[in-house]
Design a protein around this motif. Structure first.
Motif, PDB file in Angstrom:
ATOM      1  N   LEU A 117       8.960   1.072   9.273  1.00  0.00           N
ATOM      2  CA  LEU A 117       9.282   2.429   9.786  1.00  0.00           C
ATOM      3  C   LEU A 117       9.133   3.173   8.486  1.00  0.00           C
ATOM      4  CD1 LEU A 117      12.597   2.136  11.647  1.00  0.00           C
ATOM      5  CD2 LEU A 117      10.403   3.101  12.598  1.00  0.00           C
ATOM      6  N   PHE A 118       8.918   4.363   8.520  1.00  0.00           N
ATOM      7  CA  PHE A 118       8.909   5.445   7.314  1.00  0.00           C
ATOM      8  C   PHE A 118      10.007   6.380   7.454  1.00  0.00           C
ATOM      9  CE2 PHE A 118       4.754   3.675   7.077  1.00  0.00           C
ATOM     10  CZ  PHE A 118       4.411   3.436   5.883  1.00  0.00           C
ATOM     11  N   LEU A 119      10.813   6.709   6.122  1.00  0.00           N
ATOM     12  CA  LEU A 119      11.834   7.611   6.362  1.00  0.00           C
ATOM     13  C   LEU A 119      11.405   9.014   5.595  1.00  0.00           C
ATOM     14  CD1 LEU A 119      14.488   5.054   5.182  1.00  0.00           C
ATOM     15  CD2 LEU A 119      14.060   5.721   7.499  1.00  0.00           C
ATOM     16  N   HIS A 120      11.836  10.089   6.131  1.00  0.00           N
ATOM     17  CA  HIS A 120      11.495  11.308   5.492  1.00  0.00           C
ATOM     18  C   HIS A 120      11.714  11.627   4.200  1.00  0.00           C
ATOM     19  CE1 HIS A 120      10.526  15.498   5.345  1.00  0.00           C
ATOM     20  NE2 HIS A 120      10.170  15.457   6.647  1.00  0.00           N
ATOM     21  N   PRO A 121      10.777  11.829   3.315  1.00  0.00           N
ATOM     22  CA  PRO A 121      11.005  12.254   2.052  1.00  0.00           C
ATOM     23  C   PRO A 121      12.095  13.043   1.289  1.00  0.00           C
ATOM     24  CG  PRO A 121       8.486  12.606   2.499  1.00  0.00           C
ATOM     25  CD  PRO A 121       9.281  12.147   3.744  1.00  0.00           C
ATOM     26  N   LYS A 122      12.169  13.948   2.196  1.00  0.00           N
ATOM     27  CA  LYS A 122      13.075  15.165   1.821  1.00  0.00           C
ATOM     28  C   LYS A 122      14.560  14.635   1.925  1.00  0.00           C
ATOM     29  CE  LYS A 122      10.781  19.358   2.074  1.00  0.00           C
ATOM     30  NZ  LYS A 122      10.188  20.028   3.062  1.00  0.00           N
ATOM     31  N   ASP A 123      14.735  13.380   2.520  1.00  0.00           N
ATOM     32  CA  ASP A 123      16.183  12.749   2.639  1.00  0.00           C
ATOM     33  C   ASP A 123      16.301  11.925   1.505  1.00  0.00           C
ATOM     34  OD1 ASP A 123      16.480  14.223   4.925  1.00  0.00           O
ATOM     35  OD2 ASP A 123      15.835  12.809   6.526  1.00  0.00           O
ATOM     36  N   PHE A 124      15.250  11.390   0.860  1.00  0.00           N
ATOM     37  CA  PHE A 124      15.215  10.445  -0.307  1.00  0.00           C
ATOM     38  C   PHE A 124      14.512  10.635  -1.458  1.00  0.00           C
ATOM     39  CE2 PHE A 124      16.037   8.414   3.952  1.00  0.00           C
ATOM     40  CZ  PHE A 124      17.076   7.679   3.521  1.00  0.00           C
ATOM     41  N   CYS A 125      14.983  11.860  -2.102  1.00  0.00           N
ATOM     42  CA  CYS A 125      14.766  12.326  -3.341  1.00  0.00           C
ATOM     43  C   CYS A 125      13.166  12.672  -3.540  1.00  0.00           C
ATOM     44  CB  CYS A 125      15.184  11.125  -4.406  1.00  0.00           C
ATOM     45  SG  CYS A 125      17.016  10.770  -4.243  1.00  0.00           S
ATOM     46  N   GLY A 126      12.480  13.077  -2.427  1.00  0.00           N
ATOM     47  CA  GLY A 126      11.078  13.520  -2.704  1.00  0.00           C
ATOM     48  C   GLY A 126      10.255  12.362  -2.565  1.00  0.00           C
ATOM     49  N   THR A 127      10.761  11.021  -2.114  1.00  0.00           N
ATOM     50  CA  THR A 127       9.954   9.812  -2.107  1.00  0.00           C
ATOM     51  C   THR A 127       9.779   9.517  -0.508  1.00  0.00           C
ATOM     52  OG1 THR A 127      10.856   9.339  -4.320  1.00  0.00           O
ATOM     53  CG2 THR A 127       9.783   7.695  -2.988  1.00  0.00           C
ATOM     54  N   LEU A 128       8.689   9.130  -0.312  1.00  0.00           N
ATOM     55  CA  LEU A 128       8.365   8.660   0.970  1.00  0.00           C
ATOM     56  C   LEU A 128       8.942   7.133   0.983  1.00  0.00           C
ATOM     57  CD1 LEU A 128       7.179   8.648   4.133  1.00  0.00           C
ATOM     58  CD2 LEU A 128       4.936   7.878   2.907  1.00  0.00           C
ATOM     59  N   VAL A 129       9.774   6.700   1.963  1.00  0.00           N
ATOM     60  CA  VAL A 129      10.361   5.225   1.747  1.00  0.00           C
ATOM     61  C   VAL A 129       9.948   4.334   3.084  1.00  0.00           C
ATOM     62  CG1 VAL A 129      12.353   4.036   2.105  1.00  0.00           C
ATOM     63  CG2 VAL A 129      12.408   6.060   0.565  1.00  0.00           C
ATOM     64  N   GLU A 130       9.333   3.283   3.015  1.00  0.00           N
ATOM     65  CA  GLU A 130       8.904   2.509   4.021  1.00  0.00           C
ATOM     66  C   GLU A 130       9.944   1.337   4.052  1.00  0.00           C
ATOM     67  OE1 GLU A 130       5.085   0.430   3.312  1.00  0.00           O
ATOM     68  OE2 GLU A 130       5.060  -0.043   5.500  1.00  0.00           O
ATOM     69  N   LEU A 131      10.437   0.925   5.335  1.00  0.00           N
ATOM     70  CA  LEU A 131      11.227  -0.025   5.489  1.00  0.00           C
ATOM     71  C   LEU A 131      10.483  -1.168   6.078  1.00  0.00           C
ATOM     72  CD1 LEU A 131      14.476   1.341   6.867  1.00  0.00           C
ATOM     73  CD2 LEU A 131      13.925   0.492   4.294  1.00  0.00           C
ATOM     74  N   GLU A 132      10.542  -2.388   5.552  1.00  0.00           N
ATOM     75  CA  GLU A 132       9.776  -3.541   6.301  1.00  0.00           C
ATOM     76  C   GLU A 132      10.659  -4.750   6.697  1.00  0.00           C
ATOM     77  OE1 GLU A 132       5.794  -4.587   4.885  1.00  0.00           O
ATOM     78  OE2 GLU A 132       6.398  -6.539   4.545  1.00  0.00           O
ATOM     79  N   GLN A 133      10.520  -5.035   7.729  1.00  0.00           N
ATOM     80  CA  GLN A 133      11.626  -6.260   8.337  1.00  0.00           C
ATOM     81  C   GLN A 133      10.670  -7.471   7.650  1.00  0.00           C
ATOM     82  OE1 GLN A 133      13.497  -6.508  12.057  1.00  0.00           O
ATOM     83  NE2 GLN A 133      12.379  -8.127  12.473  1.00  0.00           N
ATOM     84  N   VAL A 134      11.517  -8.369   6.870  1.00  0.00           N
ATOM     85  CA  VAL A 134      10.651  -9.512   6.420  1.00  0.00           C
ATOM     86  C   VAL A 134      11.458 -10.817   7.088  1.00  0.00           C
ATOM     87  CG1 VAL A 134      10.168  -8.462   4.326  1.00  0.00           C
ATOM     88  CG2 VAL A 134      12.646  -9.666   4.485  1.00  0.00           C
TER      89      VAL A 134
END
Ligand code: CO
Length: 134
Positions: A117-134
């Protein structure tokens, strides 16, 4: 909630030149280029002792990183990927805490064959965040 840093993704205008830079100038171990047509990217992995750098180059005319490269012609950092144990639980917790999940909010199969999943960069200090289930 988040675990290890899985990778940092960098979009590059010239994949061969970027791979050579990491291999020859920085002395890292790099993979062969791998075209991922379903994702519209070609990747080269840089293997570090504690994580990976993923060099990304657009593949095809409809690449999700095509516009990024237009806006950043020298390339640039695209996203960071954090590992989670349970992506649906992580998503629901993050939404409760006010974070925006991109797209329809449902995990997709990422470039490594795992749910992401990807999280909105505006909610994370201007950085696009990907979450990966491992
Ligand atoms: Co990624």
């Amino acid at each position: 909630m988040i675990g290890k840093l899985n990778h940092v993704a960098i979009v590059v205008p010239d994949l061969d030149a970027a791979a050579a830079l990491y291999r020859d100038t920085l002395g890292a171990t790099v993979s062969e280029p791998e075209p991922l047509e379903a994702h519209g990217v070609t990747t080269v992995f840089v293997h570090l002792a504690n994580t990976r750098i993923e060099l990304l180059h657009p593949l095809g005319n409809d690449s999700p990183i095509g516009r990024f490269l237009e806006r950043h012609p020298d390339g640039g950092m695209h996203h960071v990927c954090y590992e989670v144990d349970d992506i649906l639980a992580a998503r629901d917790q993050l939404k409760e805490r006010g974070a925006r999940v991109l797209g329809d909010g449902e995990p997709r199969t990422g470039a490594h064959g795992k749910p992401v999943l990807f999280l909105h960069p505006k909610d994370f200090c201007g950085t696009l965040v990907e979450l990966e289930q491992v």
